[in-house]
Write an enzyme that holds these catalytic residues in place. Structure first.
Site, mmCIF file in Angstrom:
data_model
loop_
_atom_site.group_PDB
_atom_site.id
_atom_site.type_symbol
_atom_site.label_atom_id
_atom_site.label_comp_id
_atom_site.label_asym_id
_atom_site.label_seq_id
_atom_site.Cartn_x
_atom_site.Cartn_y
_atom_site.Cartn_z
ATOM 1 N N ASN A 10 1.444 0.018 7.198
ATOM 2 C CA ASN A 10 2.596 -0.848 6.780
ATOM 3 C C ASN A 10 3.188 -1.554 7.992
ATOM 4 O O ASN A 10 3.947 -0.753 8.670
ATOM 5 C CB ASN A 10 3.560 -0.227 5.862
ATOM 6 C CG ASN A 10 4.734 -0.957 5.577
ATOM 7 O OD1 ASN A 10 4.552 -2.202 5.585
ATOM 8 N ND2 ASN A 10 5.824 -0.582 4.857
ATOM 9 N N TRP A 11 2.919 -2.792 8.167
ATOM 10 C CA TRP A 11 3.214 -3.419 9.425
ATOM 11 C C TRP A 11 4.898 -3.921 9.199
ATOM 12 O O TRP A 11 5.513 -4.426 10.196
ATOM 13 C CB TRP A 11 2.426 -4.463 9.855
ATOM 14 C CG TRP A 11 1.129 -4.172 10.466
ATOM 15 C CD1 TRP A 11 0.764 -2.708 10.737
ATOM 16 C CD2 TRP A 11 -0.010 -5.107 10.761
ATOM 17 N NE1 TRP A 11 -0.391 -2.950 11.273
ATOM 18 C CE2 TRP A 11 -0.906 -4.160 11.313
ATOM 19 C CE3 TRP A 11 -0.367 -6.653 10.707
ATOM 20 C CZ2 TRP A 11 -2.119 -4.768 11.768
ATOM 21 C CZ3 TRP A 11 -1.423 -6.821 10.953
ATOM 22 C CH2 TRP A 11 -2.415 -5.906 11.728
ATOM 23 N N LYS A 12 5.506 -3.824 8.005
ATOM 24 C CA LYS A 12 6.633 -4.420 7.700
ATOM 25 C C LYS A 12 6.903 -5.777 8.527
ATOM 26 O O LYS A 12 5.991 -6.557 8.369
ATOM 27 C CB LYS A 12 7.805 -3.456 8.093
ATOM 28 C CG LYS A 12 7.461 -2.100 7.794
ATOM 29 C CD LYS A 12 8.345 -0.927 8.136
ATOM 30 C CE LYS A 12 7.983 0.523 7.457
ATOM 31 N NZ LYS A 12 9.083 1.529 7.579
ATOM 32 N N HIS A 98 9.024 -0.059 -1.790
ATOM 33 C CA HIS A 98 9.312 0.632 -0.593
ATOM 34 C C HIS A 98 10.861 0.668 -0.566
ATOM 35 O O HIS A 98 11.849 0.116 -1.188
ATOM 36 C CB HIS A 98 8.909 -0.324 0.487
ATOM 37 C CG HIS A 98 8.860 0.260 1.818
ATOM 38 N ND1 HIS A 98 10.009 0.625 2.561
ATOM 39 C CD2 HIS A 98 8.067 1.149 2.652
ATOM 40 C CE1 HIS A 98 9.714 1.403 3.879
ATOM 41 N NE2 HIS A 98 8.367 1.739 3.636
ATOM 42 N N GLU A 100 12.842 0.310 1.829
ATOM 43 C CA GLU A 100 13.814 -0.711 2.516
ATOM 44 C C GLU A 100 13.709 -1.932 1.343
ATOM 45 O O GLU A 100 14.958 -2.559 1.420
ATOM 46 C CB GLU A 100 12.962 -1.080 3.491
ATOM 47 C CG GLU A 100 12.867 -0.313 4.859
ATOM 48 C CD GLU A 100 11.947 -0.072 5.717
ATOM 49 O OE1 GLU A 100 10.883 -0.965 5.636
ATOM 50 O OE2 GLU A 100 11.538 0.767 6.449
ATOM 51 N N GLU A 170 7.909 9.060 0.351
ATOM 52 C CA GLU A 170 8.265 8.665 1.789
ATOM 53 C C GLU A 170 9.840 9.236 1.655
ATOM 54 O O GLU A 170 10.661 8.362 1.331
ATOM 55 C CB GLU A 170 8.397 7.160 2.166
ATOM 56 C CG GLU A 170 6.963 6.531 2.125
ATOM 57 C CD GLU A 170 6.821 5.468 2.711
ATOM 58 O OE1 GLU A 170 5.832 5.350 3.959
ATOM 59 O OE2 GLU A 170 7.445 4.246 2.696
ATOM 60 N N GLY A 176 11.022 6.076 10.054
ATOM 61 C CA GLY A 176 11.528 5.424 11.454
ATOM 62 C C GLY A 176 12.488 6.069 12.324
ATOM 63 O O GLY A 176 12.939 5.668 13.171
ATOM 64 N N SER A 216 7.468 8.603 9.798
ATOM 65 C CA SER A 216 7.006 9.151 11.027
ATOM 66 C C SER A 216 5.851 9.890 11.474
ATOM 67 O O SER A 216 5.847 10.979 11.986
ATOM 68 C CB SER A 216 8.318 10.220 11.452
ATOM 69 O OG SER A 216 9.672 9.213 11.572
ATOM 70 N N GLY A 237 4.192 3.444 9.354
ATOM 71 C CA GLY A 237 4.976 2.483 9.817
ATOM 72 C C GLY A 237 4.792 2.164 11.503
ATOM 73 O O GLY A 237 3.701 1.852 11.749
ATOM 74 N N GLY A 238 5.836 2.725 12.142
ATOM 75 C CA GLY A 238 5.510 2.417 13.647
ATOM 76 C C GLY A 238 4.321 2.737 14.368
ATOM 77 O O GLY A 238 3.781 1.994 15.119
HETATM 78 P P1 13P Z 1 7.363 5.043 9.854
HETATM 79 O O1 13P Z 1 6.092 5.530 10.219
HETATM 80 O O2 13P Z 1 7.773 4.096 10.969
HETATM 81 O O3 13P Z 1 8.669 5.879 9.819
HETATM 82 O O4 13P Z 1 7.579 4.180 8.619
HETATM 83 C C1 13P Z 1 7.222 4.743 7.315
HETATM 84 C C2 13P Z 1 7.171 4.014 6.315
HETATM 85 O O5 13P Z 1 8.207 3.480 5.946
HETATM 86 C C3 13P Z 1 5.654 3.433 5.830
HETATM 87 O O6 13P Z 1 5.977 2.559 4.695
#
Ligand code: 13P
Length: 254
Positions: A10-12, A98, A100, A170, A176, A216, A237-238
């Protein structure tokens, strides 16, 4: 039943079209295309999707998804993107609910449920995100929160449809932050989620539905997480913003 693990990036709100071309060149160099035992997905921002499709061409090594979709078909909904548009681009997946989007855009289980139904009607695989905040966990509400997210988010789906959904667990406090749920805590949440699916939609749907862990995930912790019986992949994500670490997580799932 054996479930094929699914690892999604997920590149956000990161990686525009130009940077995506570089990422994909680096990812191809990792030579993971033949690895059929893991389903691999990238989920770029909307505007990056055409560049990703252009580079991938006929290569089916990576599936492509979007980070959200409208619950409407078309019309005067400024800023929205429809399922038909995603299908026209060649998307196969869509991330929905998600944390977010729940946090910054007020998305509720009922609203996300409408999007999940739209996605399924269009033939897209929903990656339905659920998870508790730290406050909810500390207040002993983990099961209540996850239970209502599963039941209300998937309300009205048939067991066959549920079997084809990917659920992403999640925990919000792990996103994050560098704080991953321990493998044991993640496994226990996943087993609980599968149990709710079983009691609501039946054993066959629960056995088939894939439940990803997110929060994470990185190359160093992926293997232990993926080894848990109810963890069927990761939503990253990251650590998925760089091709080499995304590839290392895929290798951990093999
Ligand atoms: P991180 O891997 O950066 O914690 O993000 C997880 C996430 O929200 C994937 O959708």
């Amino acid at each position: 039943m054996s479930r094929t693990p699914i690892i999604a990036a997920n590149w956000k709100m990161n990686i525009g079209p130009k940077e995506a071309r570089e990422f994909l060149a680096n990812f191809k160099a990792e030579q993971l295309c033949d690895c059929k035992c893991v389903e691999k997905v990238i989920v770029p921002p909307f505007v990056t999707i055409p560049a990703v499709m252009d580079v991938l061409g006929d290569c089916t090594c990576l599936g492509v998804g979007a980070q959200d979709v409208s619950d409407r078909d078309n019309g005067a909904f400024t800023g929205e993107i429809s399922t038909a548009m995603l299908c026209e681009l060649g998307c196969k997946y869509v991330v929905l609910g998600h944390s977010e989007r729940r946090q910054y855009h007020g998305e509720t289980n009922a609203y996300i449920n409408k999007k999940i139904k739209k996605a399924l009607a269009a033939g897209l695989v929903p990656i339905y995100c659920i998870g508790e905040t730290l406050e909810q966990r500390e207040a002993g509400k983990l099961e209540e929160v996850l239970g209502s997210q599963v039941v209300e988010g998937l309300e009205g789906l048939t067991p066959e449809q549920v079997a084809g959904v990917v659920i992403a667990y999640e925990p919000v406090w792990a996103i994050g932050t560098g704080k991953t749920a321990s493998a044991a805590d993640a496994q226990s949440a996943h087993a609980y989620i599968r149990g709710v699916v079983a009691s609501t939609f039946g054993a066959a749907a629960a056995d088939a539905v894939r439940i990803q862990y997110g929060g994470s995930v990185k190359p160093a912790n992926a293997e232990e997480l993926m080894a848990q019986p109810d963890i069927d992949g990761a939503l990253v994500g990251g650590a998925a913003l760089k091709a080499d670490s995304f590839a290392a997580i895929i290798r951990a799932a093999k």
